[in-house]
Design a protein around this motif. Structure first.
Motif, short mmCIF file in Angstrom:
data_model
loop_
_atom_site.label_atom_id
_atom_site.label_comp_id
_atom_site.label_asym_id
_atom_site.label_seq_id
_atom_site.Cartn_x
_atom_site.Cartn_y
_atom_site.Cartn_z
N GLY A 129 -14.93 34.64 -22.08
CA GLY A 129 -15.48 34.88 -23.58
C GLY A 129 -15.25 36.54 -23.81
O GLY A 129 -15.34 37.00 -24.91
N SER B 265 -21.64 31.81 -23.10
CA SER B 265 -22.44 31.63 -24.19
C SER B 265 -22.20 32.57 -25.72
O SER B 265 -22.64 32.48 -26.47
CB SER B 265 -23.96 32.04 -23.72
OG SER B 265 -24.08 33.28 -23.40
N ARG B 266 -21.14 33.54 -25.18
CA ARG B 266 -20.97 34.31 -26.40
C ARG B 266 -19.55 34.96 -26.32
O ARG B 266 -18.99 35.30 -25.00
CB ARG B 266 -21.77 35.41 -26.65
CG ARG B 266 -22.16 36.34 -25.49
CD ARG B 266 -23.05 37.62 -25.47
NE ARG B 266 -22.81 38.64 -26.38
CZ ARG B 266 -23.38 39.69 -26.64
NH1 ARG B 266 -24.20 40.21 -25.64
NH2 ARG B 266 -22.90 40.59 -27.53
N ILE B 267 -18.85 35.31 -27.33
CA ILE B 267 -17.75 36.05 -27.27
C ILE B 267 -17.97 37.65 -27.29
O ILE B 267 -18.71 38.21 -27.92
CB ILE B 267 -16.60 35.65 -28.31
CG1 ILE B 267 -16.32 34.26 -28.41
CG2 ILE B 267 -15.57 36.64 -28.58
CD1 ILE B 267 -15.57 33.87 -27.25
N VAL B 268 -17.54 38.34 -26.46
CA VAL B 268 -17.57 39.79 -26.36
C VAL B 268 -16.33 40.55 -26.86
O VAL B 268 -15.36 40.62 -25.99
CB VAL B 268 -18.27 40.47 -24.94
CG1 VAL B 268 -18.51 41.85 -25.10
CG2 VAL B 268 -19.35 39.48 -24.45
N LEU C 291 -17.96 27.39 -29.78
CA LEU C 291 -19.60 27.92 -29.43
C LEU C 291 -20.33 27.26 -30.58
O LEU C 291 -21.63 26.97 -30.03
CB LEU C 291 -19.68 29.31 -29.35
CG LEU C 291 -18.69 30.06 -28.08
CD1 LEU C 291 -18.88 31.33 -27.89
CD2 LEU C 291 -19.73 29.70 -27.02
N GLN D 201 -14.74 30.80 -30.52
CA GLN D 201 -16.02 31.10 -31.30
C GLN D 201 -16.32 30.06 -32.07
O GLN D 201 -17.92 29.52 -32.26
CB GLN D 201 -16.07 32.33 -32.14
CG GLN D 201 -17.14 32.83 -33.31
CD GLN D 201 -18.02 33.37 -31.96
OE1 GLN D 201 -17.89 34.42 -31.32
NE2 GLN D 201 -19.22 32.84 -31.97
N THR E 100 -24.89 45.07 -22.01
CA THR E 100 -23.71 43.99 -22.33
C THR E 100 -22.36 44.57 -21.58
O THR E 100 -21.72 43.44 -21.01
CB THR E 100 -23.33 43.87 -23.77
OG1 THR E 100 -24.44 43.43 -24.67
CG2 THR E 100 -22.20 42.88 -23.97
#
Length: 492
Positions: free
Chosen positions: A443, A62-65, A52, A49, A471
């Motif tokens: 991610g 592009s993102r942490i889930v 990023l 994170q 998501t």
């Protein structure tokens, strides 16, 4: 060499003087306890994170889930409006008197709660069991749920269900020979607490092929082997609906557990925090307390519930409850003493625990919106439970039992190729390496099955079904791609 976090690295810098606390001087129980839900994979996710946020870094996502923990509001679930408005009035009692700000049913409940606490001040300490006004509300709900009278003095309001679990485990463990039967897989709060208390975790394997059911023969095997080793079994933990496994126990299985506990003189710790998360039409939640009463069982049943799960999802407000059934009054006095050491649980959490078990009255101004909010959350969870089960079972090398309740999938995964070789070289559990590779490449934050316990030779991971449906669909796409790449083996 053991890796340390960045915060630990700062602490370990050489400095003048001496250090009273070093890791080798800490109590063994502190060092050895583990809580995988916030373990190595999450630490890696936090590191990613930070990357990023750095424009110079390039990552393949592009993102942490965060699919590692049952934390609904962290992934977009909105709080139920009615309960939040009641809490607002408790935090600022002047809001109750303002016309046209909150609906009459909000003001009535908040006013009733305020009149039941010390001078209407939510910031003052409460009774160590929780304010009586809140315990009476919970008792009314339990009376209706279980069709039997409930004494508020048998109820403790706690900082989440975790604090209640720890209190009861303190009653069970008097020395290193004492053990508590834990389901395998289990929520690691239980094993971590047993380690801290110096007792023994006595595992009993759930039957994955039977939908993660409980076999009484397996319970008998577990307790018999423990007794032969010189152990003293004291209690059995049952999580229903299951975490991490998502099953809902049948009435017949629950009867078998209660009869087993009575034969073996074990108290039952009934973790029922997901009782409002049932996603299938052919099963219903049944409480252990109500069944014990129906059977005429004399076994002690400790029942746990929480504001964190269900459709409420108020994890950060830390409200929970413990009910004691068939427990000797003198033992409850000792529990009160334990609770009093911490003075009391947080009062707003107590109020929320009382409020969530009572909907606004039928026909009241807030009821229509309340019903709509609950219905939408329930319907979404039901759709997601079905979809996640279907998608995971369609991926080669992954199989998943139906998600009947709770908030998680716990799929079995076949691990091979590069990941297995890496696990062997690092002497790490293969599913830990698998989940680390997953977060680094997609991610997606999951929890390795080894953190919950599993049959030797099998590998699993836990993921929540909580992200919004778009998501979650992307998460499942990424897992499918990841598993396909994994089966080939990387960097060979």
């Amino acid at each position: 060499m053991q890796r340390v976090s960045r915060s630990a690295a700062r602490i370990l810098r050489p400095h003048a003087g001496f250090s009273t606390l070093t890791v080798d001087k800490l109590p063994k129980h502190v060092v050895e306890c583990e809580y995988a839900v916030r373990g190595a994979v999450l630490l890696k996710a936090e590191e990613l994170q930070r990357k990023l946020a750095d424009p110079a870094e390039r990552l393949p996502f592009s993102r942490i889930v965060p699919c590692n923990i049952g934390n609904p509001q962290a992934v977009g679930q909105r709080p139920l409006k009615f309960h939040r408005e009641v809490l607002s009035c408790l935090a600022d009692p002047e809001l109750v008197t303002k016309d046209n700000l909150f609906a009459d049913d909000v003001r009535e409940r908040a006013g009733r709660y305020l009149s039941g606490i010390h001078d209407g001040k939510a910031g003052a300490y409460s009774h160590s069991k929780g304010h009586l006004v809140f315990r009476k509300e919970v008792a009314e709900w339990l009376t209706a749920r279980d069709s039997m009278e409930t004494d508020p003095e048998d109820i403790f309001l706690t900082d989440g269900a975790s604090a209640a679990v720890k209190m009861v485990m303190q009653l069970a463990v008097g020395g290193p020979q004492d053990g508590v039967l834990l389901p395998i897989p289990q929520y690691p709060l239980y094993s971590a607490t047993m380690t801290l208390l110096g007792g023994q975790s006595v595992g009993y394997f759930l039957n994955e092929e039977a939908g993660w059911g409980i076999d009484i023969e397996e319970l008998e095997r577990s307790v018999s082997e423990f007794r032969k080793s010189g152990g003293n079994p004291r209690a059995i933990v049952v999580i229903n609906p299951g975490n991490p496994t998502g099953q809902i126990l049948s009435r017949d299985v629950m009867e078998g557990v209660l009869k087993f506990a009575e034969r073996e003189r074990l108290m039952v710790m009934a973790d029922e925090v997901y009782q409002d998360n049932v996603h299938v039409d052919h099963k219903n939640f049944v409480s252990f307390r109500s069944l014990a009463k129906e059977l005429g069982s004399t076994v002690e049943v400790f029942s746990f519930h929480s504001v964190s799960k269900g459709v409420t999802g108020e994890c950060g407000l830390r409200g929970g409850m413990l009910h004691c059934y068939n427990v000797h009054p003198l033992v409850i006095e000792q529990m009160y003493k334990l609770a009093s050491i911490s003075l009391c649980s947080n009062v707003l959490g107590q109020a929320l625990m009382a409020s969530i078990v009572h909907a606004p009255p039928e026909g009241a101004p807030s009821r229509a919106v309340f019903d709509q909010e609950r219905s939408e959350i329930r319907a979404a969870l039901k759709r997601k439970a079905k979809r996640v089960t279907e998608r995971l079972n369609a991926i080669e090398g992954i199989s998943c039992q139906p998600i009947e309740g709770a908030m998680y999938a716990f799929p079995k995964v076949r691990i091979k190729g590069y990941t297995m070789k890496k696990a062997i070289s690092l002497a790490k559990p293969a599913d830990l390496v698998y989940c680390m590779e997953m977060v680094e490449r997609t991610g997606i934050v999951t929890v390795p099955g080894s953190g919950f316990g599993q049959r030797p030779g099998t590998f699993h991971f836990r993921m929540t079904i909580l992200p919004d449906e778009a998501t979650l669909e992307k998460v499942l796409d990424d897992i499918e791609k990841f598993q396909a790449e994994h089966s080939e083996g990387w960097f060979q």
